[in-house]
Design an enzyme around this catalytic site. Structure first.
Site, PDB file in Angstrom:
ATOM      1  N   ALA A   2      -7.749  -4.234   2.970  1.00  0.00           N
ATOM      2  CA  ALA A   2      -8.525  -4.389   1.543  1.00  0.00           C
ATOM      3  C   ALA A   2      -8.184  -3.233   0.877  1.00  0.00           C
ATOM      4  O   ALA A   2      -8.576  -1.980   0.764  1.00  0.00           O
ATOM      5  CB  ALA A   2     -10.132  -4.101   1.835  1.00  0.00           C
ATOM      6  N   CYS A   3      -7.544  -3.509  -0.269  1.00  0.00           N
ATOM      7  CA  CYS A   3      -6.646  -2.738  -1.085  1.00  0.00           C
ATOM      8  C   CYS A   3      -6.762  -2.793  -2.644  1.00  0.00           C
ATOM      9  O   CYS A   3      -7.413  -3.863  -3.033  1.00  0.00           O
ATOM     10  CB  CYS A   3      -5.200  -2.575  -0.612  1.00  0.00           C
ATOM     11  SG  CYS A   3      -4.662  -2.736   1.092  1.00  0.00           S
ATOM     12  N   THR A   4      -6.291  -2.059  -3.240  1.00  0.00           N
ATOM     13  CA  THR A   4      -6.090  -1.907  -4.795  1.00  0.00           C
ATOM     14  C   THR A   4      -4.767  -1.294  -5.247  1.00  0.00           C
ATOM     15  O   THR A   4      -4.445  -0.390  -4.818  1.00  0.00           O
ATOM     16  CB  THR A   4      -7.268  -1.016  -5.573  1.00  0.00           C
ATOM     17  OG1 THR A   4      -8.414  -1.432  -4.846  1.00  0.00           O
ATOM     18  CG2 THR A   4      -7.099  -1.275  -6.859  1.00  0.00           C
TER      19      THR A   4
END
Length: 473
Positions: A2-4
Site C-alpha cells: 500500500a504505497c503512494t
C-alpha cells in the site's frame, strides 16, 4: 504494498532533474524492516527464483551494479524496492494498483508469475534508459505473467515512464510530460492513452503487443465519447477507492495546484472522493525535494480530515487513509541530475518509518560502500541504525504530537539544510570521493537524529499519564 507515488518531470522540478518518489507502505498491521544496499555484479544472481511464487528466470550474464532497498530480514524474498544502476537509470517498484472483473476475467493473474518481490532484481541491472526499462519489463510480463496488479516507474536524466500491469500478462506505459507531475495512490491511474502512438512511433505510449485486440475482444472500452479511457477500461470503480485512494491524490494535487481548480466547498471542481481526478498536472511552481517529502507525509493537515486535528466535526478525523501512515517502511526519492558529472548525477534521497516524523537524507549511488548507519538493520531494535531509531521517534512523537511537533520540524529543516550544503560542497569539489561524502552525510544525520530522539523522549516522558505537578523537594 500500500504505497503512494509522485513523479516529477524535469521541467517541473526546481533544478531540471527528473524525480521519482514512492512511499513503500506495508500491509495493515505489518512492518518490514529495510536496509540500503549496493548490489555488485558478482552478487547478482544469474538464475533467479522468486520466494513467493517460485517463478524461475534466467538472467543475463552482464549485470550492472545498482542500489537497492531490500528487506533486512530473511524469509520473504529480496524486495529490492527501488534503486539506480551504473548508467544512472532508476526504477521504483511497485505501487500496488487495482483492476476490475472484466479485465481479470479476460486475463487472470498468474499464480507462479513475477511480482513486487522480483521486479527490480530482474530488470534494473540490465537497462540503459527509462524507455528500455519499460521494454524489458514489458517483455518479462508477457512471458512470465504476474500474480498482482502493479505500477512501476522508470527514469533517466531526460525521461520518466510509468508502467501499469493489466491483468496477468498485459500492460500499458506512458511517458510523463516534462513540465508535469503525476500522483499515484493504490489504483490504476492512467486515463488518456493514445493506442495509435503505442502501435506506431511509441513516442509517449507503449503497451503489450496484443493490447488492442485484447480490448476489442473483451469489450473493455467503456467510453461513450469515442475517446479511449484507460482508467475506465482497466481500473476499479469501488467504494473503497473513495476512502483509501482518491483522497490521497486529491490532497497532493490540491497542494501543488491550489489555485488551478476549486478543491473544497460545495462548488468544488474536484473532491476527495472523485473518480476523475487528473493523473498529471503542470504545477503552479517548480517542485523541490522538500515539497515531495512534505506531500508524501500528509495526514490531511489543514482539512477536516486531519488525524491530529482539533477543530471541526470529530467524525471526519481519520475518515480517509493518510499518505503519511504509521506503516511506511521507507521513502525513496530518486533525483537524476543531468547537469552534474556522471558519478554525481544520481542522488537517492531516502528515509525509514513514518514520514510525519522522519527526515530525508541524500545518498550518492555512484559509490561502492553503504554507511553502516543505513545498512546495518537487523531484527534487534537499536538506536545505532537509521531504521529503528525512526520507528522509535515516530511511535513516541505520534502519542505526543502537539508537544513534539516543533522538535520534528526543527530536525527536518536542519537535516535538509545541512544535506544541501554538503551536496553543494561536493558538487564543487572536482576530486571529491563519493563514499566519503556519503559517510559525512551519515555522520551528520546520526548526530541530528540522536538529538531529535533526545528531545522527543523528554517531551514524551513529561507527558506520561502518571505525571504529577508537585515535586518531592
Amino acid at each position: 504494498m500500500a504505497c503512494t507515488t509522485i513523479l516529477v518531470g524535469k521541467d517541473a522540478s526546481y533544478d531540471g532533474s527528473t524525480i521519482i518518489a514512492r512511499n513503500d507502505d506495508a500491509s495493515a498491521g505489518k512492518f518490514a524492516a529495510k536496509k540500503l544496499a549496493i548490489v555488485l555484479p558478482e552478487d547478482q544472481p544469474r538464475d533467479y527464483t522468486s520466494v513467493i511464487s517460485k517463478c524461475q528466470v534466467s538472467l543475463p550474464d552482464n549485470p550492472m551494479a545498482y542500489s537497492a532497498m531490500p528487506n533486512a530480514l530473511d524469509g520473504e524474498g529480496i524486495w529490492a524496492a527501488c534503486g539506480v544502476n551504473e548508467e544512472n537509470v532508476a526504477m521504483t517498484a511497485t505501487e500496488t494498483i487495482t483492476s476490475n472483473a472484466l479485465v481479470l476475467g479476460a486475463d487472470p493473474l498468474v499464480k507462479n508469475g513475477l511480482g513486487e518481490e522480483d521486479l527490480v532484481v530482474v530488470t534494473l541491472p540490465y537497462i540503459h534508459s527509462a524507455r528500455e526499462g519499460v521494454e524489458r519489463l514489458g517483455a518479462l510480463l508477457e512471458e512470465y505473467g504476474t500474480y498482482e496488479m502493479n505500477g512501476i516507474a522508470f527514469s533517466d536524466t531526460k525521461e520518466i515512464w510509468w508502467l501499469e500491469t493489466i491483468g496477468g500478462h498485459h500492460w500499458i506505459a506512458k511517458r510523463v510530460k516534462d513540465d508535469e507531475y503525476v500522483v499515484m495512490p493504490n489504483q490504476q491511474g492512467i486515463k488518456d492513452f493514445d493506442l495509435n502512438d503505442a502501435y506506431s512511433a511509441k513516442r509517449d505510449h507503449m503497451c503489450s503487443t496484443d493490447l488492442m485486440t485484447f480490448i476489442e475482444k473483451n469489450h473493455l472500452d467503456l467510453a461513450m465519447d469515442g475517446q479511449f479511457n484507460a482508467r475506465l477500461a482497466f481500473g476499479s470503480h469501488s467504494d473503497s477507492d473513495h476512502v483509501y485512494n482518491t483522497p490521497r491524490a486529491w490532497m497532493i494535487l490540491k497542494y501543488f495546484n491550489p489555485r488551478t481548480y476549486t478543491w473544497t466547498g460545495d462548488d468544488a471542481q474536484f473532491k476527495p472522493e472523485d473518480d476523475d481526478l487528473p493523473w498529471s498536472l503542470v504545477p503552479e511552481r517548480k517542485i523541490t525535494i522538500e515539497d515531495v517529502k512534505h506531500a508524501l507525509s500528509f495526514h490531511y493537515q489543514g482539512t477536516p480530515y486531519d488525524v491530529y486535528g482539533h477543530t471541526g466535526d470529530p467524525s471526519n478525523r481519520g475518515k480517509y487513509r493518510p499518505i503519511g501512515i504509521n506503516r511506511t517502511d521507507f521513502l525513496g526519492v530518486i533525483q537524476l541530475r543531468g547537469y552534474a558529472e556522471k558519478r554525481k548525477q544520481a542522488i537517492e534521497w531516502f528515509t525509514y518509518g513514518c514520514n510525519v516524523f522522519n527526515t530525508l537524507v541524500p545518498f550518492f549511488t555512484g559509490g561502492k560502500a553503504v554507511p553502516e548507519y543505513y545498512g546495518n538493520t537487523t531484527k534487534r531494535v537499536s538506536t545505532d541504525n537509521f531504521y529503528w531509531v525512526n520507528r522509535i521517534i515516530g511511535a513516541l512523537a505520534d502519542a505526543h504530537f502537539q508537544t513534539t511537533a516543533i522538535h520534528i520540524e526543527r530536525y527536518q529543516n536542519s537535516v535538509a539544510s545541512k544535506a544541501h550544503h554538503l551536496i553543494n560542497t561536493f558538487d564543487n569539489d572536482l576530486n571529491g570521493n563519493v563514499d566519503e561524502i556519503n559517510q559525512q552525510l551519515a555522520d551528520m544525520l546520526k548526530e541530528e537524529t540522536d538529538q531529535c530522539l533526545d528531545h522527543v523522549l523528554y517531551e514524551a516522558s513529561n507527558g506520561m499519564k502518571n505525571a504529577f505537578s508537585r515535586s518531592d523537594a
